[in-house]
Design an enzyme around this catalytic site. Sequence first.
Site: not given
Ligand code: AMP
Length: 294
Positions: A32, A35, A37-39, A63, A156-157, A160
């Site tokens: 979403m 962006l 470091e997780g992404h 959602q 993290k999710d 999901q």
């Molecule tokens: P989002 O943009 O929050 O919908 O996340 C997109 C993808 O990145 C999803 O699969 C999340 O689980 C993953 N994500 C978000 N934050 C993290 C994080 N801190 N560590 C690992 N993956 C993450």
Amino acid sequence: MKIIRDIYEMQDFSKKIHANDPHKKISFVPTMGFLHEGHCSLMRLAKQQSNYLVVSIFVNPTQFNNLEDLQQYPRNEEKDIQVCQNENVDVVFLPTVAQVYPPREKYAKDKLVLDYPKLTSQLCGKFRPGHFSGVLWIVHNLLLWVQPDIAFFGLKDYQQFILIRQMVFDLSLPVKVYGGKLIRQDNGLALSSRNSRLSEHGRKSALQISQSLFAVKEKIEKENINKEQAMQFWQNFIAKLKVEYANIYHPITLQPLDSQSYLSQRKDGYLLAMAAYVEDIRLIDNILVQDTLF
Ligand code: AMP
């Protein structure tokens, strides 16, 4: 790097790649945006395992549980495109709300509801009615538009991830699903786009979330306690936070474990997961303790 906004252009792009060379692999990281470091960690995993990496950025309205949360969700398309460029992304897919949710002139207004009633009865699903139906619908459709061979989701999710993996299996979608580990700041805070809305003070309060998870895990490992004892310790630790849920679950069924369960003796392991509000911002975090299921 290509930027594609049209759904059917995206589909054509992937179809052509697969038609030209069936051995070429397309990987996909849906996001979403905003962006971090997780992404990026997911993008790097994906890039290693494929010839083409597609990253989608789409803040999916269906959602969100309320309009205010949707409107306040952080966005920065220009910076996100730059991040993708730096990560050697091949295609940034930016579908529009208008094309994803077109007016339904010739169709009934009824809604297709994708749901796993039991899997969504706990954790976030319990407090966000309809949220995961929105997630499953958009992920299902993104998978059809992008046609990847492999798709990457963050642990993290966690709920999901389990739901998407289950949907892909049940609908026999031709894609492999991978879970990437949860990425944290050095101080332990789980990275989230929502963290950008926290004040300095809020960030400090939010730290109690990850600190509590690590403390409970350590106590379970050192003292071989049962769930009831672990919960007592945990609840004391987070007494000052506005907690939505904090509990210990079975990692696959996502049901809360029995209070007499001795956690470190469980062969299926366990999931510590919580959600809390800090400065009215909803944050989630978890620790998965198991090494046999995936
Ligand atoms: P989002 O943009 O929050 O919908 O996340 C997109 C993808 O990145 C999803 O699969 C999340 O689980 C993953 N994500 C978000 N934050 C993290 C994080 N801190 N560590 C690992 N993956 C993450």
